[in-house]
Design a protein around this motif. Structure first.
Motif, PDB file in Angstrom:
ATOM      1  N   HIS A   1       1.916  10.047 -11.801  1.00  0.00           N
ATOM      2  CA  HIS A   1       1.428  11.396 -12.114  1.00  0.00           C
ATOM      3  C   HIS A   1       2.543  12.256 -12.705  1.00  0.00           C
ATOM      4  O   HIS A   1       2.338  12.943 -13.719  1.00  0.00           O
TER       5      HIS A   1
ATOM      6  N   TRP B   1       2.252   1.517  -3.491  1.00  0.00           N
ATOM      7  CA  TRP B   1       1.240   1.971  -4.451  1.00  0.00           C
ATOM      8  C   TRP B   1       1.032   3.479  -4.340  1.00  0.00           C
ATOM      9  O   TRP B   1       0.869   4.181  -5.338  1.00  0.00           O
ATOM     10  N   SER B   2       1.048   3.993  -3.102  1.00  0.00           N
ATOM     11  CA  SER B   2       0.895   5.437  -2.902  1.00  0.00           C
ATOM     12  C   SER B   2       2.044   6.195  -3.592  1.00  0.00           C
ATOM     13  O   SER B   2       1.819   7.215  -4.258  1.00  0.00           O
ATOM     14  N   ILE B   3       3.242   5.683  -3.434  1.00  0.00           N
ATOM     15  CA  ILE B   3       4.401   6.320  -4.061  1.00  0.00           C
ATOM     16  C   ILE B   3       4.333   6.179  -5.578  1.00  0.00           C
ATOM     17  O   ILE B   3       4.616   7.128  -6.323  1.00  0.00           O
ATOM     18  N   ASP B   4       3.958   5.000  -6.039  1.00  0.00           N
ATOM     19  CA  ASP B   4       3.895   4.777  -7.493  1.00  0.00           C
ATOM     20  C   ASP B   4       2.839   5.658  -8.156  1.00  0.00           C
ATOM     21  O   ASP B   4       2.997   6.053  -9.322  1.00  0.00           O
ATOM     22  N   GLN B   5       1.777   5.954  -7.441  1.00  0.00           N
ATOM     23  CA  GLN B   5       0.773   6.863  -7.997  1.00  0.00           C
ATOM     24  C   GLN B   5       1.355   8.258  -8.205  1.00  0.00           C
ATOM     25  O   GLN B   5       1.081   8.916  -9.210  1.00  0.00           O
ATOM     26  N   LYS B   6       2.167   8.711  -7.249  1.00  0.00           N
ATOM     27  CA  LYS B   6       2.824  10.009  -7.396  1.00  0.00           C
ATOM     28  C   LYS B   6       3.808   9.970  -8.567  1.00  0.00           C
ATOM     29  O   LYS B   6       3.883  10.911  -9.363  1.00  0.00           O
TER      30      LYS B   6
ATOM     31  N   SER C   1      -5.930  -0.113 -10.165  1.00  0.00           N
ATOM     32  CA  SER C   1      -6.149  -0.481  -8.757  1.00  0.00           C
ATOM     33  C   SER C   1      -5.550  -1.861  -8.513  1.00  0.00           C
ATOM     34  O   SER C   1      -6.282  -2.866  -8.437  1.00  0.00           O
TER      35      SER C   1
ATOM     36  N   TYR D   1       2.341  -7.583  -8.294  1.00  0.00           N
ATOM     37  CA  TYR D   1       2.112  -6.130  -8.225  1.00  0.00           C
ATOM     38  C   TYR D   1       2.828  -5.399  -9.361  1.00  0.00           C
ATOM     39  O   TYR D   1       2.226  -4.551 -10.057  1.00  0.00           O
TER      40      TYR D   1
ATOM     41  N   LEU E   1       0.829  -1.209   0.000  1.00  0.00           N
ATOM     42  CA  LEU E   1       0.000   0.000   0.000  1.00  0.00           C
ATOM     43  C   LEU E   1       0.864   1.260   0.000  1.00  0.00           C
ATOM     44  O   LEU E   1       0.546   2.246  -0.672  1.00  0.00           O
ATOM     45  N   GLU E   2       1.971   1.206   0.749  1.00  0.00           N
ATOM     46  CA  GLU E   2       2.904   2.338   0.722  1.00  0.00           C
ATOM     47  C   GLU E   2       3.497   2.508  -0.676  1.00  0.00           C
ATOM     48  O   GLU E   2       3.602   3.622  -1.193  1.00  0.00           O
TER      49      GLU E   2
END
Length: 233
Positions: free
Chosen positions: A20, A12-17, A188, A178, A9-10
């Motif tokens: 972007h 994924w949060s970083i990968d989303q940034k 997601s 992942y 989850l951590e």
């Protein structure tokens, strides 16, 4: 295995940034390509009008030369007409003068028409050149903007380092799934499961066996989205 899910989850949060920031760069490059194409198209359009104008000018010079030739012919024949030695010679000279006058009138009309066309074409060229200039300015602006994001920023490099550190805390089996999902652009890659209803956010119902596998920390894949399922803590 709870640590693996927490780390994922951590990550994924970083990968989303990171995604972007990468999209910002991709979009800047796409705008640059589009701006360059628009500039080249506008320049080509102005070039075609310029070539047409040059052909028109060449034709006008030719017609102007014809006018001058007709005037010389009329002047020369008028002088000879006064010294004609016979009615036949007089009429021949007279008819030649009339033919020269007719050609002169025709050429004068053509020059006038071409002049009107040239005026309109010159205005069209000025407009096309103005658009080409504006398109070039837009391209230059987009090129400058793209150059600013051409290379990964310090923020991206820092996020990359964080991601690599987090990966060391993730079970390799989970990480492989992942990374494959992220590489394929999955929106997601991780989906929570409600332990009371045994359902995913998309309404997929898990079996009791699958729910027990999740509780045991085993890898369970959602059959609808291919995402990694997990139980929220």
């Amino acid at each position: 295995m709870a640590e693996t899910i927490a780390a994922l989850l951590e990550l994924w949060s970083i990968d989303q940034k990171r995604r972007h920031l990468a999209e910002v760069r991709t979009q800047a490059q796409a705008r640059l390509v589009k701006a360059e194409a628009a500039w080249k198209a506008a320049t080509a359009a102005a070039g075609k009008i310029s070539e047409e104008l040059q052909r028109l000018d060449a034709l006008m010079r030719q017609y102007q030369a014809d006018l001058e030739r007709c005037e010389r012919t009329i002047s020369e024949l008028s002088g000879k007409k006064q010294h004609a030695r016979s009615n036949r010679e007089y009429m021949e000279i007279h008819n030649a003068i009339e033919m020269a006058r007719a050609e002169k009138a025709k050429r004068a009309m053509s020059v006038k028409e071409l002049g009107e066309r040239r005026h309109a074409l010159a205005a069209k060229l000025a407009d096309a050149e103005s658009k080409a200039s504006a398109a070039q300015a837009s391209y230059e602006a987009e090129r400058a903007a793209a150059a600013a994001v051409l290379e990964p920023s310090p923020e991206e490099r820092d996020l990359h380092a964080q991601a690599e550190a987090i990966k060391t805390r993730i079970d390799p089996e989970f990480l492989a799934v992942y990374e494959r999902l992220v590489k394929n652009g999955h929106r997601s890659p991780l989906l929570p499961v409600d332990p009371k209803t045994r359902t995913t956010p998309f309404g997929v119902l898990l079996s009791h066996h699958q729910l027990e596998q999740l509780r045991q920390g085993k890898l369970v894949i959602d059959r609808t989205t291919n995402a990694i399922l997990y139980l929220p803590t």
